[in-house]
Design an enzyme around this catalytic site. Structure first.
Site, PDB file in Angstrom:
ATOM      1  N   SER A  49       0.806  -1.226   0.000  1.00 24.43           N
ATOM      2  CA  SER A  49       0.000   0.000   0.000  1.00 24.43           C
ATOM      3  C   SER A  49       0.836   1.273   0.000  1.00 24.43           C
ATOM      4  O   SER A  49       1.823   1.410   0.726  1.00 24.43           O
ATOM      5  CB  SER A  49      -0.930   0.024   1.210  1.00 24.43           C
ATOM      6  OG  SER A  49      -1.684   1.218   1.232  1.00 24.43           O
TER       7      SER A  49
ATOM      8  N   SER B 100      -0.845   4.108   0.610  1.00 22.35           N
ATOM      9  CA  SER B 100      -1.651   5.018   1.427  1.00 22.35           C
ATOM     10  C   SER B 100      -0.873   5.640   2.581  1.00 22.35           C
ATOM     11  O   SER B 100      -1.036   6.832   2.860  1.00 22.35           O
ATOM     12  CB  SER B 100      -2.898   4.298   1.957  1.00 22.35           C
ATOM     13  OG  SER B 100      -3.813   4.057   0.911  1.00 22.35           O
TER      14      SER B 100
ATOM     15  N   LYS C 113     -13.943  -3.692   1.459  1.00 23.44           N
ATOM     16  CA  LYS C 113     -14.814  -2.566   1.101  1.00 23.44           C
ATOM     17  C   LYS C 113     -16.298  -2.904   1.167  1.00 23.44           C
ATOM     18  O   LYS C 113     -17.119  -2.013   1.410  1.00 23.44           O
ATOM     19  CB  LYS C 113     -14.460  -2.055  -0.291  1.00 23.44           C
ATOM     20  CG  LYS C 113     -13.074  -1.435  -0.403  1.00 23.44           C
ATOM     21  CD  LYS C 113     -12.816  -0.930  -1.804  1.00 23.44           C
ATOM     22  CE  LYS C 113     -11.431  -0.333  -1.945  1.00 23.44           C
ATOM     23  NZ  LYS C 113     -11.197   0.197  -3.314  1.00 23.44           N
TER      24      LYS C 113
ATOM     25  N   ASN D 189     -14.771   2.639   1.337  1.00 17.33           N
ATOM     26  CA  ASN D 189     -13.313   2.520   1.455  1.00 17.33           C
ATOM     27  C   ASN D 189     -12.759   3.431   2.552  1.00 17.33           C
ATOM     28  O   ASN D 189     -11.556   3.501   2.741  1.00 17.33           O
ATOM     29  CB  ASN D 189     -12.642   2.860   0.120  1.00 17.33           C
ATOM     30  CG  ASN D 189     -12.746   4.334  -0.225  1.00 17.33           C
ATOM     31  OD1 ASN D 189     -13.777   4.963   0.016  1.00 17.33           O
ATOM     32  ND2 ASN D 189     -11.688   4.902  -0.782  1.00 17.33           N
TER      33      ASN D 189
ATOM     34  N   ALA E 121     -15.717  -4.890  -6.286  1.00 16.53           N
ATOM     35  CA  ALA E 121     -16.194  -3.703  -5.566  1.00 16.53           C
ATOM     36  C   ALA E 121     -15.823  -2.415  -6.302  1.00 16.53           C
ATOM     37  O   ALA E 121     -16.635  -1.487  -6.398  1.00 16.53           O
ATOM     38  CB  ALA E 121     -15.601  -3.682  -4.156  1.00 16.53           C
TER      39      ALA E 121
END
Length: 379
Positions: free
Chosen positions: A101, A103, A151, A172, A213
């Site tokens: 990730s 993020s 999600k 999310n 998703a």
């Protein structure tokens, strides 16, 4: 006889009457002033006036202090919003696997730019472990970012959802506020904003690759771009029928088709959105002509460029990296975590976004900068 009266009464009548004694002047009369008010009374009157003036001044001062305090506590409408709390808070991205990730890099850059001492981690949490994880969070937790496969799993665990999360059945972003666990979908806006930054504002006909998703978010994004038709190309048609009711509610004409039918129409899409995981193989093949005309948004960014992106770039087609979408949706997550409102811009939001893009090495259009290396996977 004598003519003189001899009676006592007559004598008394002739005798002069004594003048009345002059009264002593009273003390107040001695102190009299021209206007008839005594000096003592005047002093009392002046004292009362002075006391009243002091009371008035004290009241005005108290009102001014109260107004000043109110101004400090409640910013004016045109002032920049401040976070509800600048105390250290915890945040994280959850998923499984999660080591890829990007993020954390995006969010840490944002909070540093905002001057917030907030931590942001990545934690491996499975679908089965999500409920217990949420139950074990303390008051220091402010929010969560969710990636595959959480999600949809999170939806029944939320106390409320925003319109897009309710519409798509996908969240999310989770905001933690006391007993409230609120869910948001920032993927839709992330897709639209990333495409807009790359110069695409409208698309009448759209292809979506994949039926998971993120495909639901892609359908809503297509509707926001003005799409009338969407073809969804998948490996298993039966597992993707859940997308049809969503498309109908959005007013979209939808066709579920196999990957092999991706480019078997004379009508060329303006936009192709691939929601396939990074490294996933696909039978979806597009002609050189289609790749030159259609914009490709590949939500996966590891490995990059993907096979699909490479085929677009080989003929000079326009490609938008999923990392651009990730950065744009992360910016909206930061809005939610800071103010609780996805529509409330951040202080110096342009500068915050620049810091986030620099942290993952891309420009506003999602193109790699620096050494050109981009690693990660669709979230």
């Amino acid at each position: 006889m004598s003519d003189e009266p001899t009676s006592a009464a007559a004598a008394n009548a002739r005798a002069p009457r004594p003048k009345p004694a002059k009264a002593e002047p009273a003390e107040e009369s001695l102190d009299a002033v021209e206007n008839g008010v005594s000096e003592a009374s005047a002093e009392e009157l002046i004292a009362d006036l002075v006391e009243a003036e002091r009371a008035r001044e004290a009241e005005e001062e108290a009102i001014a202090e109260a107004a000043e305090a109110a101004d400090e506590e409640e910013p004016l409408e045109d002032e920049e919003p401040t976070p509800a709390s600048t105390a250290s808070r915890r945040l994280a991205v959850l998923g499984s696997p999660i080591g890829h990730s990007k993020s954390p890099a995006l969010h840490r850059a944002a909070y540093a730019a905002l001057g917030l001492d907030w931590s942001y981690d990545q934690l491996d949490v499975s679908e089965d472990g999500l409920s217990a994880f949420l139950d074990g969070l303390g008051e220091e937790w402010r929010g969560l970012s969710l990636t595959m496969p959480l999600k949809q799993t999170v939806i029944p665990l939320l106390t409320e959802t925003d319109r897009v999360a309710e519409q798509t059945g996908v969240a999310n972003t989770v905001l933690l506020d006391g007993d409230d666990i609120s869910g948001f979908n920032t993927d839709v806006a992330g897709i639209v904003r990333a495409l807009s930054a790359a110069g695409l504002e409208q698309a009448r006909y759209v292809h979506v690759l994949g039926g998971g998703a993120t495909a639901a978010s892609a359908l809503v994004a297509a509707a926001e771009l003005g799409a009338e038709r969407v073809d969804v190309h998948v490996r298993d048609l039966q597992k993707s029928v859940w997308l049809e009711p969503l498309a109908h509610r959005l007013g979209l004409m939808i066709r579920l088709r196999s990957f092999a039918q991706a480019d078997r129409s004379l009508d060329v899409p303006q936009l192709v959105i691939s929601t396939l995981p990074g490294g996933a193989s696909t039978e979806a093949l597009y002609t050189d002509s289609t790749r030159r005309k259609a914009v490709l948004l590949d939500v996966a960014y590891d490995p990059w460029p993907s096979v699909l992106a490479s085929s677009w770039q080989a003929v000079g087609g326009r490609v938008v990296s999923g990392l651009a979408m990730l950065a744009q949706q992360a910016l909206l997550q930061v809005r939610i975590f800071v103010s609780g409102d996805v529509l409330q811009p951040l202080p110096d939001e342009e500068g915050v976004l620049e810091a986030m893009l620099a942290a993952v090495g891309i420009d506003a259009e999602g193109a790699p900068v620096g050494d050109g290396s981009v690693e990660g996977e669709a979230e």
